[in-house]
Design a protein around this motif. Structure first.
Motif, mmCIF file in Angstrom:
data_model
loop_
_atom_site.group_PDB
_atom_site.id
_atom_site.type_symbol
_atom_site.label_atom_id
_atom_site.label_comp_id
_atom_site.label_asym_id
_atom_site.label_seq_id
_atom_site.Cartn_x
_atom_site.Cartn_y
_atom_site.Cartn_z
ATOM 1 N N CYS A 68 0.848 -1.194 0.000
ATOM 2 C CA CYS A 68 0.000 0.000 0.000
ATOM 3 C C CYS A 68 0.884 1.244 0.000
ATOM 4 O O CYS A 68 2.075 1.182 0.297
ATOM 5 N N PHE A 69 0.307 2.392 -0.338
ATOM 6 C CA PHE A 69 1.081 3.624 -0.444
ATOM 7 C C PHE A 69 1.741 4.018 0.877
ATOM 8 O O PHE A 69 2.928 4.361 0.895
ATOM 9 N N PRO A 70 1.036 3.973 2.042
ATOM 10 C CA PRO A 70 1.706 4.334 3.298
ATOM 11 C C PRO A 70 2.909 3.434 3.613
ATOM 12 O O PRO A 70 3.943 3.912 4.094
ATOM 13 N N CYS A 71 2.795 2.141 3.334
ATOM 14 C CA CYS A 71 3.920 1.236 3.596
ATOM 15 C C CYS A 71 5.054 1.466 2.600
ATOM 16 O O CYS A 71 6.228 1.344 2.954
ATOM 17 N N LEU A 72 4.711 1.806 1.356
ATOM 18 C CA LEU A 72 5.754 2.140 0.392
ATOM 19 C C LEU A 72 6.573 3.318 0.907
ATOM 20 O O LEU A 72 7.806 3.266 0.902
ATOM 21 N N GLU A 73 5.899 4.362 1.384
ATOM 22 C CA GLU A 73 6.602 5.524 1.916
ATOM 23 C C GLU A 73 7.432 5.161 3.144
ATOM 24 O O GLU A 73 8.557 5.625 3.292
ATOM 25 N N ALA A 74 6.891 4.320 4.020
ATOM 26 C CA ALA A 74 7.567 3.969 5.266
ATOM 27 C C ALA A 74 8.816 3.117 5.038
ATOM 28 O O ALA A 74 9.799 3.249 5.769
ATOM 29 N N PHE A 75 8.802 2.249 4.037
ATOM 30 C CA PHE A 75 9.896 1.294 3.843
ATOM 31 C C PHE A 75 10.721 1.551 2.580
ATOM 32 O O PHE A 75 11.628 0.781 2.267
ATOM 33 N N LEU A 76 10.436 2.614 1.864
ATOM 34 C CA LEU A 76 11.107 2.903 0.590
ATOM 35 C C LEU A 76 12.628 2.971 0.727
ATOM 36 O O LEU A 76 13.356 2.310 -0.020
ATOM 37 N N ASP A 77 13.122 3.746 1.658
ATOM 38 C CA ASP A 77 14.570 3.883 1.814
ATOM 39 C C ASP A 77 15.230 2.573 2.229
ATOM 40 O O ASP A 77 16.272 2.197 1.708
ATOM 41 N N ALA A 78 14.621 1.867 3.159
ATOM 42 C CA ALA A 78 15.207 0.623 3.666
ATOM 43 C C ALA A 78 15.292 -0.450 2.574
ATOM 44 O O ALA A 78 16.283 -1.170 2.477
ATOM 45 N N PHE A 79 14.246 -0.556 1.746
ATOM 46 C CA PHE A 79 14.217 -1.601 0.730
ATOM 47 C C PHE A 79 14.811 -1.157 -0.609
ATOM 48 O O PHE A 79 15.020 -1.981 -1.484
ATOM 49 N N ASP A 80 15.044 0.121 -0.761
ATOM 50 C CA ASP A 80 15.681 0.651 -1.968
ATOM 51 C C ASP A 80 14.942 0.223 -3.244
ATOM 52 O O ASP A 80 15.530 -0.277 -4.189
ATOM 53 N N TRP A 81 13.617 0.439 -3.244
ATOM 54 C CA TRP A 81 12.805 0.052 -4.390
ATOM 55 C C TRP A 81 12.948 1.028 -5.542
ATOM 56 O O TRP A 81 13.110 2.225 -5.357
ATOM 57 N N LYS A 82 12.818 0.502 -6.734
ATOM 58 C CA LYS A 82 12.661 1.322 -7.932
ATOM 59 C C LYS A 82 11.154 1.333 -8.196
ATOM 60 O O LYS A 82 10.512 0.286 -8.206
#
Length: 100
Positions: A68-82
């Motif tokens: 979901c969008f909130p989890c994407l924002e919360a974990f984006l840096d840690a998981f280094d997603w493209k």
């Protein structure tokens, strides 16, 4: 979702290491039957689309997981997603980050 604690981030990185540095694609979820839906792999939010509207999330194709969008924002840096956004959907800033 508030920012997760360092402990929660480490726990998610350990449990979902298959998602590190993956590409996630923004998608709308269209209704395709009664009770059908998708769940966020982090918070288990139901991303199911109802017949009255549509919901959306980020899909990782290889695992089939949704975020979901909130989890994407919360974990984006840690998981280094493209992130792949639909063309022309959002304006992008100087670092190619969507501007809402």
């Amino acid at each position: 979702m508030s920012m997760p604690s360092e402990e929660r981030i480490e726990q998610e990185l350990e449990n979902k290491d298959y998602l590190i540095r993956k590409t996630v694609r923004w998608k709308r979820i269209h209704p395709h039957g009664e009770g059908d839906g998708e769940l966020c792999v982090f918070c288990w939010k139901d991303l199911r689309a109802s017949l009255e509207g549509r919901d959306e999330g980020f899909h990782e194709e290889e695992s089939g997981d949704w975020i979901c969008f909130p989890c994407l924002e919360a974990f984006l840096d840690a998981f280094d997603w493209k992130i792949i956004w639909p063309i022309g959907m959002y304006q992008t800033g100087p670092d190619e980050i969507p501007v809402f």
